[in-house]
Write a protein that holds these residues in place. Structure first.
Motif, PDB file in Angstrom:
ATOM      1  N   VAL A  62     -74.087 -38.774  29.585  1.00  0.00           N
ATOM      2  CA  VAL A  62     -73.177 -37.696  29.201  1.00  0.00           C
ATOM      3  C   VAL A  62     -73.276 -37.406  27.705  1.00  0.00           C
ATOM      4  N   VAL A  63     -73.301 -38.494  26.923  1.00  0.00           N
ATOM      5  CA  VAL A  63     -73.412 -38.309  25.459  1.00  0.00           C
ATOM      6  C   VAL A  63     -74.721 -37.616  25.113  1.00  0.00           C
ATOM      7  N   GLU A  64     -75.754 -38.003  25.839  1.00  0.00           N
ATOM      8  CA  GLU A  64     -77.053 -37.380  25.582  1.00  0.00           C
ATOM      9  C   GLU A  64     -77.029 -35.891  25.921  1.00  0.00           C
ATOM     10  N   PRO A  97     -74.878 -28.392  21.015  1.00  0.00           N
ATOM     11  CA  PRO A  97     -75.021 -27.660  19.738  1.00  0.00           C
ATOM     12  C   PRO A  97     -76.415 -27.046  19.560  1.00  0.00           C
ATOM     13  N   LEU A  98     -77.408 -27.750  20.029  1.00  0.00           N
ATOM     14  CA  LEU A  98     -78.761 -27.193  19.895  1.00  0.00           C
ATOM     15  C   LEU A  98     -78.923 -25.934  20.742  1.00  0.00           C
ATOM     16  N   ALA A  99     -78.299 -25.969  21.920  1.00  0.00           N
ATOM     17  CA  ALA A  99     -78.404 -24.788  22.796  1.00  0.00           C
ATOM     18  C   ALA A  99     -77.640 -23.601  22.205  1.00  0.00           C
ATOM     19  N   MET A 100     -76.468 -23.930  21.614  1.00  0.00           N
ATOM     20  CA  MET A 100     -75.683 -22.853  21.004  1.00  0.00           C
ATOM     21  C   MET A 100     -76.432 -22.252  19.806  1.00  0.00           C
ATOM     22  N   ALA A 101     -77.040 -23.115  19.009  1.00  0.00           N
ATOM     23  CA  ALA A 101     -77.786 -22.601  17.856  1.00  0.00           C
ATOM     24  C   ALA A 101     -78.956 -21.738  18.328  1.00  0.00           C
ATOM     25  N   GLU A 102     -79.606 -22.161  19.367  1.00  0.00           N
ATOM     26  CA  GLU A 102     -80.721 -21.386  19.908  1.00  0.00           C
ATOM     27  C   GLU A 102     -80.229 -20.043  20.457  1.00  0.00           C
ATOM     28  N   ALA A 103     -79.007 -20.077  21.092  1.00  0.00           N
ATOM     29  CA  ALA A 103     -78.449 -18.825  21.631  1.00  0.00           C
ATOM     30  C   ALA A 103     -78.086 -17.871  20.503  1.00  0.00           C
ATOM     31  N   LEU A 104     -77.528 -18.395  19.390  1.00  0.00           N
ATOM     32  CA  LEU A 104     -77.177 -17.551  18.249  1.00  0.00           C
ATOM     33  C   LEU A 104     -78.429 -16.942  17.622  1.00  0.00           C
TER      34      LEU A 104
END
Length: 334
Positions: free
Chosen positions: A280-282, A288-295
């Motif tokens: 889960v932690v992984e 955050p990486l996915a959100m940054a990529e989406a932005l």
């Protein structure tokens, strides 16, 4: 040179001494007095026969004296029979005494059988005496367990009589005692209850006598008398107690085995929970990486990001309020 001259008295003394020595040697080698005793008792034996015994290293007195007793008793023995038995290593005097005792008791016992018994190492005189006067043998305490599990201790007295026909090659007293003990154990073991043995101790005697335990022995069993019957331990209850204790230890071992397996399974589940939490932690670290990529890709706007943050803050606030209310409620209940 003049010859030696001895006084006549000295010469008489020397001659007398020589005569005495010669007579002593003569009577020691030629048992003249024994020959006189034999003739006086009616035993016809020549002096040459006595000398021949000396030459054959046979003590004449050990042959002539038993022969005198045998002749007086009318046994009809001869010197050659007694001498041959002596040369074979037998006890001539004991054999003759046994033959005389057997004749007085009307027990048929020829010389050949008596000599064979003597050479076999058995006391033939004692055997004849036991034929006339039976002997009592006491057995040790024999322990046996009845079917109800109660130990019964029995001590018996066996009256036996010597069987002369089976003295050569027959078993001795130890075999009699062992067979009687075996009969006692068999009788007690087949009894349904120890009370049956206590009520009828003669049951043991009848059962043992019916088995013919004196077969192949040098004795004949006349009677078996029960001296003492005593009660021992409750073997059945003792065995059941030990069996129950063993079953308890087996059950405890199996329970301990199941507990160990449960503990091992619990530890395995805890390890799996930790592993899932790590996953889960992984996965959360990828958000955050996915959100940054989406932005960067224009798939998500700034306002959408701000609304997401506001939603997280609102959720955290509601969770804090909920924890506070739960703590206050628990304090009031206390």
């Amino acid at each position: 040179m003049e010859g030696l001259y001895l006084d006549p008295n000295v010469q008489l003394l020397i001659i007398g001494a020589l005569i005495i020595i010669a007579l002593a040697v003569f009577f020691s080698f030629f048992p003249f007095m024994l020959w006189i005793s034999a003739l006086a008792s009616g035993v016809r034996i020549s002096i040459i026969t006595l000398v021949a015994m000396r030459l054959r290293r046979v003590v004449p007195s050990r042959i002539v004296n038993p022969m005198i007793k045998a002749t007086k008793a009318g046994l009809g023995l001869n010197i050659n029979q007694l001498e041959s038995h002596f040369l074979a290593g037998g006890n001539v005097d004991r054999v003759v005494n046994a033959l005389i005792a057997a004749q007085r008791a009307n027990i048929p016992l020829p010389f050949e059988r008596a000599a064979a018994i003597d050479l076999a190492g058995r006391d033939v005189l004692q055997a004849v005496q036991m034929s006339v006067n039976p002997r009592v043998i006491e057995t040790p305490v024999v322990s046996a367990v009845a079917k109800d599990g109660i130990e019964v201790k029995v001590k018996a007295r066996v009256t036996v009589r010597a069987n002369i026909d089976r003295l050569v090659g027959g078993a001795g007293e130890e075999t009699i005692i062992a067979r009687v003990g075996e009969g006692i154990v068999s009788t007690n073991g087949s009894a349904n209850s120890h009370k049956d043995v206590l009520e009828n101790p003669d049951l043991i005697s009848r059962t043992v006598l019916a088995k013919g335990l004196d077969a192949g022995t040098a004795f004949e069993i006349l009677s078996i008398d029960i001296m003492d019957v005593d009660i021992g331990k409750n073997i059945g209850a003792h065995l059941q107690t030990e069996q129950a204790e063993a079953d308890k230890r087996i059950a405890q071992a199996k329970a301990e085995e199941r507990r160990a397996m449960a503990v091992a399974q619990e530890q395995e589940m805890k390890a799996r929970v930790v592993e899932m939490r790590a996953k889960v932690v992984e996965s959360e670290s990828d958000v955050p990486l996915a959100m940054a990529e989406a932005l960067r890709g224009g798939k998500m706007g700034v306002m959408d990001y701000m609304n997401l943050k506001n939603l997280e803050a609102d959720t955290q606030m509601r969770g804090s309020i909920g924890k506070g209310e739960a703590g206050s409620n628990s304090g009031e209940e206390r």
